[in-house]
Write a protein that holds these residues in place. Structure first.
Motif, short mmCIF file in Angstrom:
data_model
loop_
_atom_site.label_atom_id
_atom_site.label_comp_id
_atom_site.label_asym_id
_atom_site.label_seq_id
_atom_site.Cartn_x
_atom_site.Cartn_y
_atom_site.Cartn_z
N SER A 3 1.18 -0.94 0.03
CA SER A 3 -0.08 0.33 0.03
C SER A 3 1.27 1.21 0.05
O SER A 3 1.88 1.55 0.20
N SER A 4 0.21 2.43 -0.40
CA SER A 4 0.69 3.29 -0.69
C SER A 4 0.88 4.27 0.70
O SER A 4 0.13 3.91 2.10
N ALA A 5 2.17 5.09 0.79
CA ALA A 5 2.10 6.02 2.59
C ALA A 5 2.69 7.28 1.38
O ALA A 5 4.01 7.56 0.44
N ILE A 6 2.68 8.00 2.38
CA ILE A 6 3.24 9.25 1.81
C ILE A 6 4.94 9.34 3.31
O ILE A 6 4.49 9.41 4.02
N ALA A 9 10.87 13.97 4.31
CA ALA A 9 11.91 14.43 3.65
C ALA A 9 13.17 14.02 4.98
O ALA A 9 13.80 13.48 4.68
N SER A 10 12.86 14.34 6.22
CA SER A 10 13.27 13.31 7.02
C SER A 10 13.53 11.47 7.26
O SER A 10 15.00 11.91 7.74
N VAL A 11 12.60 10.95 6.63
CA VAL A 11 12.92 9.52 6.45
C VAL A 11 13.77 9.06 4.55
O VAL A 11 14.21 8.42 4.68
N VAL A 12 12.90 9.71 3.84
CA VAL A 12 13.80 9.70 2.33
C VAL A 12 15.26 10.27 2.54
O VAL A 12 16.37 9.25 1.97
N PRO A 34 6.13 3.87 -1.54
CA PRO A 34 6.32 5.40 -1.22
C PRO A 34 5.93 7.07 -2.57
O PRO A 34 6.01 6.61 -3.21
N VAL A 35 4.67 7.63 -1.81
CA VAL A 35 5.15 8.80 -2.37
C VAL A 35 4.72 10.17 -1.77
O VAL A 35 5.42 10.41 -0.31
N ALA A 36 5.31 11.55 -2.32
CA ALA A 36 4.95 12.27 -1.53
C ALA A 36 5.31 13.66 -2.60
O ALA A 36 5.02 13.28 -4.09
N LEU A 72 13.03 6.11 -7.16
CA LEU A 72 13.15 5.82 -5.69
C LEU A 72 11.01 6.33 -5.33
O LEU A 72 10.88 5.47 -4.20
N ILE A 73 10.56 7.20 -5.24
CA ILE A 73 9.23 7.75 -4.48
C ILE A 73 8.60 8.64 -5.25
O ILE A 73 9.01 9.11 -6.73
N ASP A 74 7.92 7.95 -6.12
CA ASP A 74 6.35 8.91 -7.07
C ASP A 74 6.30 10.04 -6.44
O ASP A 74 5.30 10.11 -5.08
N LEU A 75 6.46 11.09 -6.46
CA LEU A 75 6.38 12.69 -6.83
C LEU A 75 4.97 13.24 -7.11
O LEU A 75 5.27 13.39 -8.49
N ARG A 76 4.13 13.66 -6.74
CA ARG A 76 2.73 14.28 -6.81
C ARG A 76 3.02 15.38 -6.71
O ARG A 76 3.45 16.43 -5.66
N ASP A 77 1.60 16.67 -7.49
CA ASP A 77 2.01 17.65 -7.36
C ASP A 77 1.13 17.90 -6.13
O ASP A 77 0.14 17.22 -5.74
N GLU A 78 1.53 18.93 -5.96
CA GLU A 78 1.05 19.07 -4.13
C GLU A 78 0.05 20.67 -4.29
O GLU A 78 -0.50 20.87 -3.31
N ARG A 79 -0.14 21.00 -5.18
CA ARG A 79 -0.81 22.29 -5.01
C ARG A 79 -2.46 22.49 -4.48
O ARG A 79 -3.58 23.34 -3.82
#
Length: 135
Positions: A3-6, A9-12, A34-36, A72-79
């Motif tokens: 499953s996904s989780a957010i 940066a403190s972890v990545v 990982p998602v961020a 390494l991680i799925d980066l998504r738009d945060e707007r």
């Protein structure tokens, strides 16, 4: 697939730098997909700059790490999460860029994986947030 989780940066950052929490950070990345928000890239790059400035890692090594981040991680738009992030930042007197991770986790109903003790202390009681601090 997990499953996904957010992930903040403190972890990545701990995926690539030597730290007592590195094993827990890596284990979390194997447990969750990982998602961020895209802002993670800037935070990650700044942490690498600090590592290079302190003489812990060479600049070329740091550049290689930032280059592989998107693998390494799925980066998504945060707007779309900015309004809630600002609201949380005002209510909890916390940096809005950190609140973007919280807002994304709440809005997407995903756990938030963090090693940030200040964030954990300020948001552990937030309704709708599944906060998972690294230990």
């Amino acid at each position: 697939m997990p499953s996904s989780a957010i992930f903040d940066a403190s972890v990545v950052v701990r995926w690539v730098v030597d730290d007592p929490l590195t094993p827990a950070a890596i284990e979390a990345s194997e447990t969750w997909a990982p998602v961020a928000p895209t802002l993670l890239g800037s935070e990650f790059a700044n942490a690498l700059r600090s590592q290079a400035k302190a003489g812990r890692y060479e600049a070329d090594w740091c550049l290689a790490q930032i280059t592989r981040l998107t693998k390494l991680i799925d980066l998504r738009d945060e707007r779309e999460h900015w309004p809630l992030a600002l609201k949380l930042g005002l209510e909890r007197d916390h940096a809005v860029y950190d609140c973007v991770y919280v807002a994304m986790a709440v809005s997407l109903a995903l756990p938030l994986i963090t090693a940030d003790s200040r964030l954990t202390s300020k948001f552990s009681d937030l309704p709708g947030l599944d906060l998972r601090p690294l230990r």
